[in-house]
Design a protein around this motif. Structure first.
Motif, PDB file in Angstrom:
ATOM      1  N   THR A 231       0.837  -1.193   0.000  1.00 59.41           N
ATOM      2  CA  THR A 231       0.000   0.000   0.000  1.00 59.41           C
ATOM      3  C   THR A 231       0.872   1.243   0.000  1.00 59.41           C
ATOM      4  N   PHE A 232       0.730   2.074  -1.026  1.00 57.52           N
ATOM      5  CA  PHE A 232       1.478   3.319  -1.117  1.00 57.52           C
ATOM      6  C   PHE A 232       0.656   4.460  -0.530  1.00 57.52           C
ATOM      7  N   VAL A 233       1.291   5.273   0.327  1.00 61.46           N
ATOM      8  CA  VAL A 233       0.632   6.408   0.973  1.00 61.46           C
ATOM      9  C   VAL A 233       1.339   7.691   0.524  1.00 61.46           C
ATOM     10  N   PRO A 234       0.744   8.480  -0.370  1.00 53.52           N
ATOM     11  CA  PRO A 234       1.370   9.733  -0.792  1.00 53.52           C
ATOM     12  C   PRO A 234       1.312  10.771   0.322  1.00 53.52           C
ATOM     13  N   VAL A 235       2.397  11.523   0.487  1.00 54.68           N
ATOM     14  CA  VAL A 235       2.475  12.524   1.551  1.00 54.68           C
ATOM     15  C   VAL A 235       3.022  13.827   0.983  1.00 54.68           C
ATOM     16  N   THR A 236       2.304  14.914   1.180  1.00 44.60           N
ATOM     17  CA  THR A 236       2.773  16.236   0.773  1.00 44.60           C
ATOM     18  C   THR A 236       4.025  16.604   1.571  1.00 44.60           C
ATOM     19  N   GLY A 237       5.027  17.144   0.890  1.00 40.81           N
ATOM     20  CA  GLY A 237       6.257  17.546   1.567  1.00 40.81           C
ATOM     21  C   GLY A 237       7.360  16.527   1.491  1.00 40.81           C
ATOM     22  N   SER A 238       7.113  15.390   0.828  1.00 43.26           N
ATOM     23  CA  SER A 238       8.144  14.361   0.708  1.00 43.26           C
ATOM     24  C   SER A 238       9.360  14.905  -0.048  1.00 43.26           C
ATOM     25  N   PRO A 239      10.568  14.327   0.155  1.00 41.98           N
ATOM     26  CA  PRO A 239      10.827  13.096   0.876  1.00 41.98           C
ATOM     27  C   PRO A 239      10.815  13.265   2.400  1.00 41.98           C
ATOM     28  N   LEU A 240      10.456  12.180   3.073  1.00 41.78           N
ATOM     29  CA  LEU A 240      10.319  12.184   4.522  1.00 41.78           C
ATOM     30  C   LEU A 240      11.630  11.841   5.206  1.00 41.78           C
ATOM     31  N   GLY A 241      11.632  12.003   6.524  1.00 41.36           N
ATOM     32  CA  GLY A 241      12.780  11.622   7.332  1.00 41.36           C
ATOM     33  C   GLY A 241      12.571  10.235   7.910  1.00 41.36           C
ATOM     34  N   ASP A 242      12.759  10.106   9.221  1.00 46.30           N
ATOM     35  CA  ASP A 242      12.642   8.808   9.880  1.00 46.30           C
ATOM     36  C   ASP A 242      11.201   8.310   9.850  1.00 46.30           C
ATOM     37  N   ILE A 243      11.019   6.989   9.973  1.00 46.26           N
ATOM     38  CA  ILE A 243       9.688   6.396   9.974  1.00 46.26           C
ATOM     39  C   ILE A 243       9.654   5.262  10.997  1.00 46.26           C
ATOM     40  N   ARG A 244       8.499   5.087  11.675  1.00 46.46           N
ATOM     41  CA  ARG A 244       8.360   4.043  12.692  1.00 46.46           C
ATOM     42  C   ARG A 244       6.927   3.538  12.742  1.00 46.46           C
TER      43      ARG A 244
ATOM     44  N   HIS B 177      -0.442   2.812  14.664  1.00 43.19           N
ATOM     45  CA  HIS B 177      -0.080   3.955  13.821  1.00 43.19           C
ATOM     46  C   HIS B 177       1.316   3.793  13.207  1.00 43.19           C
ATOM     47  N   VAL B 178       1.484   4.470  12.092  1.00 39.07           N
ATOM     48  CA  VAL B 178       2.799   4.691  11.501  1.00 39.07           C
ATOM     49  C   VAL B 178       3.102   6.174  11.658  1.00 39.07           C
ATOM     50  N   TYR B 179       4.306   6.498  12.103  1.00 40.20           N
ATOM     51  CA  TYR B 179       4.736   7.886  12.258  1.00 40.20           C
ATOM     52  C   TYR B 179       5.902   8.144  11.303  1.00 40.20           C
ATOM     53  N   ALA B 180       5.923   9.320  10.691  1.00 42.10           N
ATOM     54  CA  ALA B 180       7.003   9.670   9.774  1.00 42.10           C
ATOM     55  C   ALA B 180       7.332  11.150   9.921  1.00 42.10           C
ATOM     56  N   ALA B 181       8.620  11.461  10.001  1.00 37.72           N
ATOM     57  CA  ALA B 181       9.058  12.855  10.115  1.00 37.72           C
ATOM     58  C   ALA B 181       8.940  13.547   8.761  1.00 37.72           C
TER      59      ALA B 181
END
Length: 462
Positions: free
Chosen positions: A52-65, A72-76
């Motif tokens: 499953t791909f989740v598009p995020v405004t502001g990518s590329p992201l930092g760390d992910i957990r 939940h999934v958290y991403a900087a």
């Protein structure tokens, strides 16, 4: 721009110089023992039968957990100064958490109540209440001579967190610092590496039980990796993975039998942090909580690795591109759930959630690259480029392309020595006992034409 003469570092004489290969038989017995005692947990991947791909405004992201409760999934998101929050139940992005400038690394306390965020654009850490998803305070981090700022953080099970700093340059202007979680006191760790000094691309990751923290020092050709023990509150081991250095990120399995780092080479280390095997390629990495399976991101997807053979058993697409996956500019971050049944990997335009049990894709066989015995290793400093640096720009959507959706799209399976600081920054600044368990580290060498290296910042062993 700061400049300082760094004296060569003399390390303790090696008591043993030969690589001791991990025994597959002993490894299998260790895994079998852990399997028999492992308790059942919620199946994180049960809600994701396909990638499953989740598009995020502001990518590329930092760390992910992925949180231990599989909620939940958290991403900087350093571009938008926030932590993205994704619900594994509703499969939607929730209201993000506003934090400091340019958050990169973050970690969550073992009880799941508090998040600590390294703000690489400020001299502070954000403290977040996970339940309310609100920043409750900031912890100041005094800058060093290089005006360094927090980069990567990992929480141990002894009431402390370790975090590294970065700066706008290349060299040894970063530091390793200790955060007391009870008092918010920040103190330098002068017992790390070069009397507490490190490069601008130093990344940390704790094991699942937080008994150990793996640390890699990027933007240096010797490729040093360190192991921290929470029980003794000491850095117990250093292993150099050169000449293919320039490591990206590191992560650990449940009990400290595996650690991960980024690209160009993938390294397998045993429980004593000794090199066992090497194969080409690989970016972000992860290890199953039981240490029997490894995962690495490539520029086209995720390889599943059988351990300890370090062989690719199959590959899974991530349904987005990974063109930005590079240890110097944007290393691919990857996280694994507490039950080992769900992977989260940062992509060019967001992140993908991957079920390791998705429909397999045949993999291209790889040949093992022989491990280099420690007594044969040389420590040659990185060289300055011989021609003008080149770079491949990240693809940019056309101007009329709509903003990224916030709904997931489900697709088909698939010390204090200081080195000179040289700019511009091409690094990560604004990722023992008798048991023969293993450490998996994916490491990367930056293209020589794309680096401004610090020849004076080398390590000398004698």
């Amino acid at each position: 721009m700061f400049a300082g003469l760094r004296m060569p570092r003399t390390l303790i004489a090696l008591a043993a110089v030969c690589i001791i290969a991990a025994s597959p038989v002993a490894f299998s017995q260790a895994v079998a023992s852990r399997l028999s005692t492992a308790s059942a947990t919620a199946a994180c991947g049960s809600n994701f039968p396909s990638s499953t791909f989740v598009p995020v405004t502001g990518s590329p992201l930092g760390d992910i957990r992925i949180d231990d409760a599989c909620q939940h999934v958290y991403a900087a998101n350093p571009t938008l100064n926030r932590i993205e929050v994704y619900s594994l139940q509703s499969k939607t992005l929730l209201t993000p958490i506003a934090v400091g400038l340019a958050p990169q690394g973050f970690d969550i306390t073992p009880d799941g109540t508090t998040m600590y965020v390294a703000n690489s654009g400020e001299t502070n850490l954000s403290v977040v209440d996970v339940a309310s998803r609100q920043e409750v305070r900031k912890i100041g981090v005094p800058s060093g001579f290089s005006s360094d700022k927090p980069l990567s953080i990992a929480i141990a099970n002894n009431g402390h967190a370790l975090f590294s700093t970065t700066f706008l340059g290349s060299g040894f202007g970063g530091r390793m610092l200790d955060l007391n979680l009870a008092t918010d006191a920040v103190t330098p760790r002068s017992d790390f590496y070069l009397s507490g000094s490190t490069t601008e691309a130093t990344f940390l990751r704790a094991t699942g039980d937080r008994s150990k923290i793996g640390i890699i020092v990027g933007d240096i050709s010797t490729g040093p990796a360190f192991l921290y023990s929470a029980a003794s509150n000491t850095f117990v081991t250093e292993t150099d993975l050169g000449p293919y250095g320039y490591l990206g990120h590191i992560a650990g399995d449940r009990t400290g039998t595996a650690f991960l780092v980024g690209a160009s080479q993938t390294y397998l280390l045993d429980a004593s942090f000794q090199l066992v095997k090497t194969i080409p390629d690989g970016y972000g990495v992860a290890v199953d909580p039981l240490g029997a399976t490894g995962y690495r991101a490539t520029n086209i997807g995720i390889d599943i690795l059988a351990l300890p053979q370090l062989q690719i058993s199959r590959s899974i697409p991530v349904n987005d591109t990974l063109a930005s996956a590079h240890p110097a500019t944007h290393p691919t971050r990857m996280a694994i759930s507490s039950d080992g049944l769900l992977l989260a990997v940062v992509t060019d335009r967001g992140f993908s959630l991957v079920n390791p049990n998705a429909t397999p894709t045949p993999a291209t066989p790889t040949e093992e690259a022989p491990a280099t015995p420690r007594h044969l290793k040389t420590h040659t400093p990185a060289r300055a480029p011989t021609s003008a640096p080149t770079s491949t720009p990240t693809p940019v959507p056309p101007a009329n392309t709509p903003a990224a959706s916030t709904t997931a799209v489900e697709t088909s399976p698939s010390g204090g020595r200081a080195g000179v600081i040289i700019g511009p920054n091409t690094g990560g600044g604004p990722d023992g006992g008798s048991s023969r368990s293993i450490f998996l580290i994916g490491a990367a060498m930056l293209p020589v034409a794309g680096i401004f290296a610090t020849a004076i910042g080398r390590k000398v062993r004698r």
